[in-house]
Scaffold this active site. Structure first.
Site, PDB file in Angstrom:
ATOM      1  N   CYS A  25       0.837  -1.207   0.000  1.00  0.00           N
ATOM      2  CA  CYS A  25       0.000   0.000   0.000  1.00  0.00           C
ATOM      3  C   CYS A  25       0.871   1.256   0.000  1.00  0.00           C
ATOM      4  CB  CYS A  25      -0.914   0.006   1.210  1.00  0.00           C
ATOM      5  SG  CYS A  25      -2.220  -1.232   1.150  1.00  0.00           S
ATOM      6  N   GLN A 100      -3.843  -6.861  -6.657  1.00  0.00           N
ATOM      7  CA  GLN A 100      -4.494  -7.398  -5.466  1.00  0.00           C
ATOM      8  C   GLN A 100      -5.794  -6.627  -5.237  1.00  0.00           C
ATOM      9  OE1 GLN A 100      -3.279  -6.556  -1.266  1.00  0.00           O
ATOM     10  NE2 GLN A 100      -2.665  -8.711  -1.259  1.00  0.00           N
ATOM     11  N   TYR A 182      -8.330  -7.743   6.800  1.00  0.00           N
ATOM     12  CA  TYR A 182      -9.301  -7.046   5.968  1.00  0.00           C
ATOM     13  C   TYR A 182     -10.529  -7.931   5.742  1.00  0.00           C
ATOM     14  CZ  TYR A 182      -5.418  -3.852   5.676  1.00  0.00           C
ATOM     15  OH  TYR A 182      -4.413  -3.001   6.017  1.00  0.00           O
ATOM     16  N   ARG A 230      -4.425 -14.347  -1.306  1.00  0.00           N
ATOM     17  CA  ARG A 230      -3.457 -14.128  -0.221  1.00  0.00           C
ATOM     18  C   ARG A 230      -4.169 -14.345   1.100  1.00  0.00           C
ATOM     19  NH1 ARG A 230       0.691  -8.994   0.866  1.00  0.00           N
ATOM     20  NH2 ARG A 230       2.391 -10.323   1.570  1.00  0.00           N
ATOM     21  N   LEU A 301      10.064 -10.907   5.732  1.00  0.00           N
ATOM     22  CA  LEU A 301      11.458 -10.765   6.145  1.00  0.00           C
ATOM     23  C   LEU A 301      12.390 -11.691   5.361  1.00  0.00           C
ATOM     24  CD1 LEU A 301      11.268 -10.184  10.017  1.00  0.00           C
ATOM     25  CD2 LEU A 301      11.534  -8.509   8.185  1.00  0.00           C
TER      26      LEU A 301
END
Length: 370
Positions: A25, A100, A182, A230, A301
């Protein structure tokens, strides 16, 4: 030979390598419209040498934006603005582009992170949020409105229309956002979904609406267009959504024609306790991949080329997604190719930048000096 730089196929979509740019985002749109920032941001990432670029979480309806600056694909203006950016990318890059599609649900109507991220107040333009149940994300936040039958149909239709717009734009693949707390994740998790109808209660019921959205989107776009999902594989909260439920969800998606799983975690509750460490989410992706067999993207990561190479060569995941690491180093795939003895695609305007000892890095031997 580097596995990270070997080709891979998501259904009919051919990728030149296993490096994916995760959707990130930017909170920099105006009324949902991509602007000059997106031209700069996505443009530089399109020249990175990665195998796939996924455009940031894009709201399927105005009230589904996380912040007023969220990208959207719910209007003709949104579509036209994004078309301008995509046209520039395609002029100079062959990178496949996915998008997405998502809905923020109860996490909508918020400030951008650099403004604190808290909920907007009425005098700041707050709007009413929606969710599976009228439970706020955190104590003290305004409660969302529980979606009724009409609201569920509206949201599903919004996903379909956004997917059709993505297809009209020539976007190569769609990723449905069912992660990070979300709306679709809110339906999956018992923390946020406490409905007593056919969309709540058992895991099968909590999966129902996200599956309905997937089915509707899959049916609305051509088969040549991969549609993946996702997920947050765990809420990192006791008695929340977990990896075992994620595996069952992924198995059901696989049966319905899902093209890939992108495995992340967390986001549905401020009570989450995430054990951060390099590659901390990779074991989640590994479990989903092993149990389901769908093409699987690992993320979280992953910062070093050798680390990414190990993930794919060991079969923990099929592809590796980069987020913060590629923002910090937009040509990360170039460094990875150099370290792993591979070749990477680069724009011809940059061919002369490769060091002499890496003269085959870009796979072209015609480069000279004038």
């Amino acid at each position: 030979m580097s596995v990270l730089f070997s080709p891979y196929a998501l259904g009919p979509l051919q990728l030149r390598n296993r490096i994916v740019i995760a959707p990130m985002c930017q909170y920099s749109a105006e009324n949902g419209n991509a602007g000059d920032w997106h031209m700069i941001h996505l443009g530089q990432l399109a020249l990175s040498g990665a195998g796939l670029l996924i455009i940031e979480a894009t709201a399927v309806e105005e009230m589904g934006r996380i912040t007023p600056g969220d990208l959207g694909l719910y209007s003709d203006d949104n579509e036209a603005a994004l078309a301008r950016v995509l046209a520039a990318i395609r002029r100079y890059s062959r990178i496949p582009v996915a998008i997405q599609l998502g809905h923020a649900g109860r996490k909508a109507s918020s400030h951008a992170p650099w403004e604190g991220g808290q909920c907007l107040s009425p005098d700041e333009g707050a709007w009413q949020t929606v969710a599976p149940s009228a439970i706020p994300h955190a104590p003290g936040e305004p409660p969302p409105v529980a979606l009724d039958a009409e609201g569920l149909l509206r949201v599903k239709a919004a996903f379909v229309r956004a997917a059709q717009r993505a297809d009209a734009l020539g976007i190569d693949a769609i990723e449905l956002h069912a992660a990070h707390g979300y709306l679709l994740h809110q339906f999956l998790s018992p923390i946020s979904n406490q409905r007593d109808d056919r969309y709540g209660g058992s895991p099968e019921n909590r999966m129902r609406f996200p599956l309905e959205v997937f089915d509707a989107v899959r049916a609305a776009v051509p088969q040549r267009m991969p549609v993946g999902v996702r997920i947050s594989a765990t809420d990192w909260v006791a008695d929340g959504w977990d990896v075992e439920q994620s595996i069952e969800f992924a198995k059901t998606l696989s049966q319905r024609g899902c093209s890939f799983m992108h495995v992340s975690s967390g986001g549905v509750s401020p009570l989450q306790k995430i054990p951060l460490s390099p590659g901390y989410q990779v074991p989640l992706a590994e479990r989903v991949k092993a149990a389901v067999g769908l093409p699987t993207i690992a993320v979280g990561l992953v910062t070093e080329p050798a680390q990414a190479e190990t993930i794919v060569s060991a079969g923990q995941a099929d592809l590796v997604a980069l987020a913060r690491a590629i923002l910090f180093e937009p040509h990360w795939p170039w460094r990875a190719a150099a370290e792993l003895g591979a070749q990477v695609e680069a724009p011809q305007q940059y061919w002369r930048s490769q060091p002499r000892e890496l003269k085959a890095l870009f796979g072209d031997t015609r480069i000279g000096q004038r």
